[in-house]
Enzyme design. Structure first.
Site, short mmCIF file in Angstrom:
data_model
loop_
_atom_site.label_atom_id
_atom_site.label_comp_id
_atom_site.label_asym_id
_atom_site.label_seq_id
_atom_site.Cartn_x
_atom_site.Cartn_y
_atom_site.Cartn_z
N SER A 193 0.73 -0.98 -0.16
CA SER A 193 0.06 0.07 0.11
C SER A 193 0.97 1.29 -0.07
O SER A 193 0.50 2.47 -0.64
CB SER A 193 -0.77 0.14 1.26
OG SER A 193 0.00 0.19 2.42
N SER A 194 2.15 1.23 0.65
CA SER A 194 3.03 2.15 0.51
C SER A 194 3.43 2.70 -0.74
O SER A 194 4.22 3.62 -0.75
CB SER A 194 4.07 1.86 1.55
OG SER A 194 3.76 1.80 2.92
N THR A 195 3.52 1.71 -1.68
CA THR A 195 4.35 2.03 -2.95
C THR A 195 3.28 1.82 -4.14
O THR A 195 3.82 1.51 -5.23
CB THR A 195 5.59 0.95 -3.03
OG1 THR A 195 4.79 -0.38 -2.63
CG2 THR A 195 6.48 1.31 -1.83
N SER A 196 1.91 1.94 -3.86
CA SER A 196 1.03 1.78 -5.01
C SER A 196 0.22 2.84 -4.95
O SER A 196 -1.02 3.21 -4.86
CB SER A 196 0.05 0.53 -4.61
OG SER A 196 -0.82 0.27 -5.89
N CYS A 232 -2.71 11.25 1.10
CA CYS A 232 -1.46 10.57 1.53
C CYS A 232 -0.56 11.58 2.19
O CYS A 232 0.07 12.54 1.65
CB CYS A 232 -0.53 9.72 0.25
SG CYS A 232 0.61 8.98 1.11
N ASN A 267 2.38 10.89 3.75
CA ASN A 267 4.03 10.70 3.71
C ASN A 267 4.11 11.49 2.24
O ASN A 267 5.09 12.42 2.29
CB ASN A 267 4.24 9.39 3.53
CG ASN A 267 4.48 8.79 4.94
OD1 ASN A 267 5.40 9.07 5.47
ND2 ASN A 267 3.79 7.92 5.35
N SER A 316 -3.25 -0.38 6.44
CA SER A 316 -3.46 0.56 5.49
C SER A 316 -3.78 -0.36 4.16
O SER A 316 -2.93 -1.37 3.82
CB SER A 316 -2.20 1.33 5.01
OG SER A 316 -2.60 2.06 3.75
N MET A 323 1.52 5.91 8.11
CA MET A 323 0.84 6.67 7.21
C MET A 323 1.03 7.88 7.96
O MET A 323 0.56 8.29 8.95
CB MET A 323 -0.63 6.15 6.97
CG MET A 323 -0.88 4.80 6.40
SD MET A 323 -1.10 3.67 7.76
CE MET A 323 -2.75 4.09 8.27
#
Length: 392
Positions: free
Chosen positions: A66-69, A104, A106, A305, A314
């Site tokens: 989820s952090s890289t999509s 988001c 981040n 997430s 997040m």
């Protein structure tokens, strides 16, 4: 049979905080993608490599988490007093779905740098050396964010010695201010309560703090659901039954928060709300092997997430943590010692993070004026992404 050539779209691949995403200038997109709709969604899905039944996103820019999509579309702001409009799209890994329901936090740290580098900030506002405050209008949630971007010799300064748990290498510090961070319209506590009773078939009735700050977030006590708050990713993500229970908890909480009308709608709203569990400080070893001592933190927080435990935290959920910690009698404040505080250091799977928030009781209702955290950001690659023409 003749096949059409791929189309080539200018893009920048950036890390912001503990996330990565593909950034676009709105005017660089194909004309059909410059407006919301099926073509834009299909384009972003193909860029990221979704839907992928293998769950790897091998044929795209996504990193299978989820952090890289993630995708970002930026443009000159249409709102007076702002530099850039920021639209965020969370791309599902295994489904043909782009969720536009939240922000988001981040990647917000990278928005300022992209805006400066792409001429979206008035050159007169950028110092030769110093900091430029990029005034961001977050389109998804209609909120203001100030991103403090360091500048050296007229260019964005990306290198530095600021360390962020969950990110391997140090970089320049980027301060991010979320102004009036209560998410969406209505009360910051949509039920009117600091603590509610939330009932699910799997857990029975639990205490929950449900807050709209940064991003809609549901907090429960770790002990009430059989955890300690020191868990790492594999402790949760390797257990399909546990993930199903968390999704049920999230769905029932979303109904209670008024975000959906029936739990069946939760599948089409994967990005929000977030589900998190809290506990008082305890010693643990982070995913990097770093030892976290009790005195290092005020509270333990783990958050999910897109259906999986996040490897760190997040950014938007960190805003929710900071805001809830600043308000007495929430589950987060109670777990953090039940004392008045404007700053909190919480432990997450990758280490620790300090965040601050200003909250006040106004006419009988809690409101937050600002939440602040430090992140870092840098360009990983810039050029063009190549994809087949989307078919819609």
């Amino acid at each position: 049979m003749a096949f059409a050539p791929q189309i080539k779209i200018p893009a920048t691949y950036m890390r912001g905080g503990t996330s990565k995403g593909v950034f676009f200038n709105l005017t660089d997109l194909p004309e059909a993608a410059q407006q919301p709709g099926a073509y834009r969604d299909a384009m972003l899905l193909r860029v990221i490599g979704s839907p992928d039944p293998y769950g790897k996103q091998t044929d795209g820019m996504g990193g299978a988490t989820s952090s890289t999509s993630k995708t970002v579309i930026l443009s000159k702001s249409e709102h007076e007093g702002y530099d850039v409009d920021y639209l965020f799209g969370q791309v599902s890994i295994d489904k043909a779905f782009v969720d536009w329901s939240g922000n988001c936090g981040n990647l917000t740290a990278a928005v300022g740098a992209f805006a400066v580098n792409n001429g979206l900030v008035d050159a007169a506002r950028i110092p030769d050396n110093g900091v430029v405050v990029v005034r961001v209008w977050q389109v998804n949630i209609s909120k203001a964010i100030n991103v403090h971007v360091p500048i050296t010799n007229g260019e964005v300064q990306e290198t530095g010695n600021f360390e962020l748990d969950g990110v391997t290498f140090p970089a320049a510090e980027v301060k991010v201010e979320f102004m009036d961070p209560a998410d969406g319209e209505g009360d910051m506590f949509p039920t009117g309560n600091l603590i509610d009773e939330l009932t699910t078939p799997e857990f029975g009735t639990l205490k929950a703090t449900m807050i709209n700050a940064g991003i809609p977030t549901i907090f429960v006590n770790a002990a009430d659901i059989g955890y300690t708050g020191t868990e790492l990713q594999d402790d949760i993500n390797s257990d399909p039954a546990a993930l199903a229970k968390f999704e049920s908890l999230r769905a029932h909480g979303a109904v209670k928060m008024g975000l959906i009308s029936d739990i069946s709608e939760a599948a089409a709203r994967q990005h929000t709300p977030k589900i998190a569990f809290v506990a008082p400080p305890a010693e643990y070893t982070s995913s990097s092997g770093k030892r976290i001592e009790i005195d290092d933190i005020d509270v333990l927080v783990r958050a999910l997430s897109m259906g999986k435990l996040h490897h760190a935290m997040m950014g938007t959920a960190a805003v929710a943590i900071a805001t809830a910690a600043a308000i007495p009698a929430t589950l987060v404040n109670d777990a953090a010692g039940g004392v008045d505080r404007s700053n909190v250091v919480f432990g997450h799977p990758s280490g620790t993070l300090g965040v601050g928030a200003e909250a006040a009781l106004v006419n009988g209702k809690w409101t937050a004026t600002k939440a602040v955290m430090s992140r870092s950001a840098r360009i990983l690659m810039e050029g063009r992404v190549h994809i087949p023409e989307p078919q819609v």
